[in-house]
Design an enzyme around this catalytic site. Structure first.
Site, short mmCIF file in Angstrom:
data_model
loop_
_atom_site.label_atom_id
_atom_site.label_comp_id
_atom_site.label_asym_id
_atom_site.label_seq_id
_atom_site.Cartn_x
_atom_site.Cartn_y
_atom_site.Cartn_z
N HIS A 53 -30.07 -14.80 42.40
CA HIS A 53 -31.21 -14.44 41.57
C HIS A 53 -30.76 -14.13 40.15
O HIS A 53 -29.57 -13.99 39.88
CB HIS A 53 -31.95 -13.23 42.16
CG HIS A 53 -32.80 -13.57 43.34
ND1 HIS A 53 -32.29 -13.69 44.61
CD2 HIS A 53 -34.12 -13.84 43.44
CE1 HIS A 53 -33.26 -13.99 45.45
NE2 HIS A 53 -34.38 -14.10 44.77
N LYS A 92 -32.33 -8.65 38.58
CA LYS A 92 -32.76 -8.20 39.91
C LYS A 92 -31.95 -6.99 40.34
O LYS A 92 -30.72 -6.97 40.21
CB LYS A 92 -32.63 -9.33 40.93
CG LYS A 92 -33.24 -8.99 42.30
CD LYS A 92 -33.36 -10.21 43.18
CE LYS A 92 -33.94 -9.86 44.54
NZ LYS A 92 -35.31 -9.30 44.43
#
Length: 242
Positions: free
Chosen positions: A131, A135
């Site tokens: 990600h 995140k």
């Protein structure tokens, strides 16, 4: 046409949800963010979609219960106490909680469960996710969702069989373990691969999210599906009829 209220409206997912609601022909009932009044939003909505933060979940559930409105919870990083709160809320209203609202990921989880059930514990399972750099939780909610699917296919509990954060001399891999690896960097919306490694062969099941609009579109579909359902805890596979 459904009136959909957005909790976490000022975040990236909140803005994507607003666009997805309009694209699907529904009515944006408004939104709240940190410090906002979720109870008033619930009264003005047919269904709520929550992509805020775990700390706000219990208050958002209470707002939905007070107004008698269904709620879709897409917030990740939830702990056992949050799931207990969702179970309690589901006694009064329809609640759909998921680590990923993508329709493609929903189908991927179904395939992972089937593969894990058919191939058996002698096939090692590793889940790799990547990600964007911002995140804050790891493994991702989607990785855990896929891990739960694999565990369900094997008829075991993920909590007793997960291997996370390997480092140093860890010893041989335990048979039946489900491993996780988390990568962070750039602006990646979400890449997930489930690797099933057997003797002299590997099977990889993957999903690549090119834009977070796919999560918003799936959340809108799931939220509209919740309207009119009885109290209970629901999942994205039910939305697809899996």
């Amino acid at each position: 046409m459904a009136r959909i209220g957005i909790i976490g409206s000022e975040g990236r997912m909140g803005h994507a949800l607003a666009r997805a609601i309009e694209a699907a022909g529904h009515d944006n009932a408004g939104g709240v963010d940190q410090g906002g009044n979720a109870a008033n939003l619930a009264e003005a909505s047919d269904v709520l979609v929550d992509f805020s933060v775990p700390a706000a979940l219990e208050g958002n559930l209470h707002a939905a219960i007070g107004a008698g409105r269904p709620i879709l919870v897409g917030t990740t990083g939830l702990e056992e106490r949050h799931h207990a709160a969702i179970d309690s809320a589901a006694l009064a209203i329809p609640v759909l909680q998921t680590g990923n609202t993508s329709l493609g990921v929903t189908l991927l989880a179904h395939l992972v469960r089937e593969a894990a059930a058919k191939l058996g514990p002698e096939w090692d399972i590793e889940i790799v996710e990547m990600h964007h750099r911002m995140k804050v939780d790891a493994p991702s909610g989607t990785a855990l969702l896929l891990g739960e699917a694999a565990a369900a296919g094997r008829g075991i509990a993920l909590t007793d069989n997960a291997e996370r954060g390997r480092d140093g001399v860890t010893g041989a891999r335990a048979q039946g373990a489900i491993g996780f690896a988390s990568l962070r960097g750039g602006t990646v919306a979400g890449d997930h691969s489930v690797i099933l490694a057997g003797e002299h062969e590997r099977l990889t099941l993957s999903h690549v999210a090119e834009d977070r609009s796919i999560f918003a579109a799936g959340a809108v579909r799931g939220a509209a599906w919740l309207i009119g359902r009885g109290a209970g805890r629901y999942s994205m596979p039910q939305v697809l009829g899996l």
